[in-house]
Structures are given as C-alpha cells and as structure tokens.
Write a protein that holds these residues in place. Structure first.
Motif, short mmCIF file in Angstrom:
data_model
loop_
_atom_site.label_atom_id
_atom_site.label_comp_id
_atom_site.label_asym_id
_atom_site.label_seq_id
_atom_site.Cartn_x
_atom_site.Cartn_y
_atom_site.Cartn_z
N LEU A 50 0.83 -1.21 0.00
CA LEU A 50 0.00 0.00 0.00
C LEU A 50 0.86 1.26 0.00
N ALA A 51 1.93 1.24 0.81
CA ALA A 51 2.79 2.42 0.91
C ALA A 51 3.46 2.77 -0.41
N ARG A 52 3.64 1.78 -1.27
CA ARG A 52 4.32 2.02 -2.55
C ARG A 52 3.38 2.53 -3.64
N LYS A 53 2.07 2.45 -3.39
CA LYS A 53 1.11 2.83 -4.41
C LYS A 53 0.89 4.35 -4.45
N LYS A 54 0.69 4.87 -5.64
CA LYS A 54 0.47 6.30 -5.83
C LYS A 54 -0.91 6.69 -5.32
N ARG A 55 -0.95 7.79 -4.57
CA ARG A 55 -2.22 8.26 -4.02
C ARG A 55 -3.22 8.56 -5.13
N GLY A 56 -4.45 8.12 -4.91
CA GLY A 56 -5.51 8.37 -5.87
C GLY A 56 -5.59 7.35 -6.99
N SER A 57 -4.62 6.43 -7.05
CA SER A 57 -4.61 5.46 -8.14
C SER A 57 -5.54 4.29 -7.86
N LYS A 58 -5.90 3.58 -8.93
CA LYS A 58 -6.77 2.40 -8.81
C LYS A 58 -6.06 1.31 -8.03
N ARG A 59 -4.74 1.16 -8.26
CA ARG A 59 -3.97 0.13 -7.55
C ARG A 59 -3.92 0.42 -6.05
N ARG A 60 -3.87 1.71 -5.69
CA ARG A 60 -3.85 2.05 -4.26
C ARG A 60 -5.18 1.69 -3.61
N ARG A 61 -6.27 1.94 -4.33
CA ARG A 61 -7.59 1.58 -3.78
C ARG A 61 -7.69 0.07 -3.55
N LYS A 62 -7.14 -0.70 -4.48
CA LYS A 62 -7.15 -2.15 -4.32
C LYS A 62 -6.28 -2.58 -3.13
N ALA A 63 -5.16 -1.91 -2.97
CA ALA A 63 -4.26 -2.22 -1.85
C ALA A 63 -4.92 -1.89 -0.52
N ILE A 64 -5.64 -0.76 -0.47
CA ILE A 64 -6.38 -0.38 0.74
C ILE A 64 -7.42 -1.45 1.07
N ALA A 65 -8.10 -1.94 0.03
CA ALA A 65 -9.12 -2.97 0.23
C ALA A 65 -8.52 -4.26 0.77
N ARG A 66 -7.30 -4.61 0.31
CA ARG A 66 -6.64 -5.83 0.80
C ARG A 66 -6.30 -5.70 2.28
N VAL A 67 -5.77 -4.54 2.69
CA VAL A 67 -5.44 -4.32 4.10
C VAL A 67 -6.72 -4.38 4.95
N ALA A 68 -7.78 -3.72 4.48
CA ALA A 68 -9.05 -3.71 5.22
C ALA A 68 -9.62 -5.12 5.35
N ALA A 69 -9.49 -5.92 4.29
CA ALA A 69 -10.01 -7.29 4.31
C ALA A 69 -9.27 -8.14 5.34
N LEU A 70 -7.96 -7.94 5.45
CA LEU A 70 -7.18 -8.70 6.44
C LEU A 70 -7.58 -8.32 7.86
N HIS A 71 -7.75 -7.02 8.10
CA HIS A 71 -8.19 -6.58 9.43
C HIS A 71 -9.59 -7.10 9.74
N SER A 72 -10.45 -7.11 8.74
CA SER A 72 -11.80 -7.62 8.92
C SER A 72 -11.79 -9.11 9.27
N LYS A 73 -10.90 -9.86 8.64
CA LYS A 73 -10.78 -11.28 8.93
C LYS A 73 -10.37 -11.51 10.38
N VAL A 74 -9.41 -10.70 10.86
CA VAL A 74 -8.97 -10.82 12.25
C VAL A 74 -10.13 -10.52 13.20
N ARG A 75 -10.91 -9.48 12.90
CA ARG A 75 -12.06 -9.14 13.76
C ARG A 75 -13.07 -10.28 13.79
N ARG A 76 -13.34 -10.91 12.64
CA ARG A 76 -14.29 -12.02 12.59
C ARG A 76 -13.77 -13.21 13.38
N GLN A 77 -12.47 -13.49 13.27
CA GLN A 77 -11.88 -14.60 14.02
C GLN A 77 -11.98 -14.36 15.53
N ARG A 78 -11.71 -13.13 15.95
CA ARG A 78 -11.80 -12.80 17.37
C ARG A 78 -13.23 -12.97 17.88
N LEU A 79 -14.20 -12.48 17.11
CA LEU A 79 -15.59 -12.58 17.52
C LEU A 79 -16.05 -14.04 17.57
#
Length: 205
Positions: free
Chosen positions: A35-64
């Motif tokens: 994510l840190a390597r992706k250019k701000r505002g780019s489509k690839r950055r949005r995809k990278a943000i979604a990947r990070v969010a999905a991983l955090h969401s998985k951890v939250r579901r596992q904890r619950l």
C-alpha cells in the motif's frame, strides 16, 4: 483472563490464546508495504487499501468467533461465572517516560509495554466479556465481576498474599504454607472466592 492462555477456570481448564493478529502479522505487513508504494488516488492504491481492510476484517471475525465459542462453553458448563473486572483501557496505556536527573530520560519501557499492549488487545478480552455478558443474560446465568487486585499473588489455600508467591508467569508457590499450583488456576480460585463473597454480601443486604 491472560495472554499466555486466553482464560483459565477454577476447575483447571485452560483455553489457548489464538493470537489472531499475530498469526496474520506477516500478511498484514506485506499488504501495508504494498500500500505504501502505491500512488495516491490510483486504482492500484484503492485495491491495496481494500486488501489491508479485508485482512483486518478477517482478524475481527476470528476474534468474535473465538469469543462466542469460549462464552458458549462457559454458559453451558456453569450456572454462575465470576470474572475479573478488567480496566483494559488503563492496562494498555503507554508508560510515561521518567527523567534521569541529567536533562534526559531513563530507558523507556515503551517498547516492551507496547508488545504487551498488543498482546492484550489481540486477545480481545473486552469483546469476549461483552459477548459473555449478553449470553449470560439470555441464558439466565449469574455473572459477577470482581476486583482483580492481588488475585495472582494470594494463596488460594491459606490466603497468604506476597509478590514472592508468584515465581514465574505459570508457577505459584506459597511462601507461607508451601501450596504449589499453576499460577492462573490459583488466581481463578481466588476470583471465584471473591465472587462468592460478593454474592453472600448481596444476599445478606
């Protein structure tokens, strides 16, 4: 409640700490670097943000999911459950730096404390206790929260309290009567005893 073991009962049963965030730490670190390597505002950055969010969401579901399973086991097994009244926000505060008397500061314990804080938050005690409270109310179980002070230092057999009783994270040996036990089991028995005392006091009032 604990970090080495997620929870320990006065019967001696222990539930392991799954450490969901720690298990996903490698994937999260890779995704965040990407994510840190992706250019701000780019489509690839949005995809990278979604990947990070999905991983955090998985951890939250596992904890619950883990919280529900652990709470269900207690609700099925006991009519009364006593737990520590934990102040998690206070337990995970960053330690203040102490002056060394020469214009600087003593070596900061922040790094070690940060590791403990992360382990406490990863264990999700707050999530578990919230789930447990809801399930206990629905099932008609009695839930009692007690002050955890000195429960890990007090002998469950004779009542002697001393920091020397707690030899290691897992070992308890009373310096007064010689009683030896797993430290978490000893503490759990003290927590149960405190809960029973509160219940008797409430009934007598």
């Amino acid at each position: 409640m604990g970090v080495a073991s997620f929870l320990t009962t006065s019967d001696g049963e222990q539930v392991g700490n799954p450490r969901h965030l720690a298990a996903s730490a490698g994937k999260l670190a890779t995704a965040q670097r990407d994510l840190a390597r992706k250019k701000r505002g780019s489509k690839r950055r949005r995809k990278a943000i979604a990947r990070v969010a999905a991983l955090h969401s998985k951890v939250r579901r596992q904890r619950l999911d883990g919280a529900h399973k652990a709470a269900n086991a207690l609700i099925r097994g006991y009519d009364m459950i006593v737990h520590e009244d934990l102040r998690i926000a206070n337990m995970t505060k960053r330690p203040a730096q102490k002056p060394d008397g020469e214009g600087g500061f003593l070596p900061n314990r922040a790094a070690a404390k940060a590791g403990l804080n992360k382990s406490i938050l990863d264990a999700s005690w707050g999530v578990f206790l919230t789930v447990l409270a809801h399930k206990a109310e629905s099932a008609g179980r009695e839930l009692i929260a007690v002050n955890p002070a000195h429960t890990s230092r007090t002998c469950a057999r004779c009542g002697h309290c001393a920091k020397e009783n707690r030899l290691t994270q897992a070992e308890f040996a009373c310096t007064a009567c010689g009683h030896a036990a797993h430290a978490d089991v000893n503490a759990a028995k003290n927590i149960l005893r405190a809960g029973l005392a509160l219940r008797r006091a409430a009934e007598a009032a």
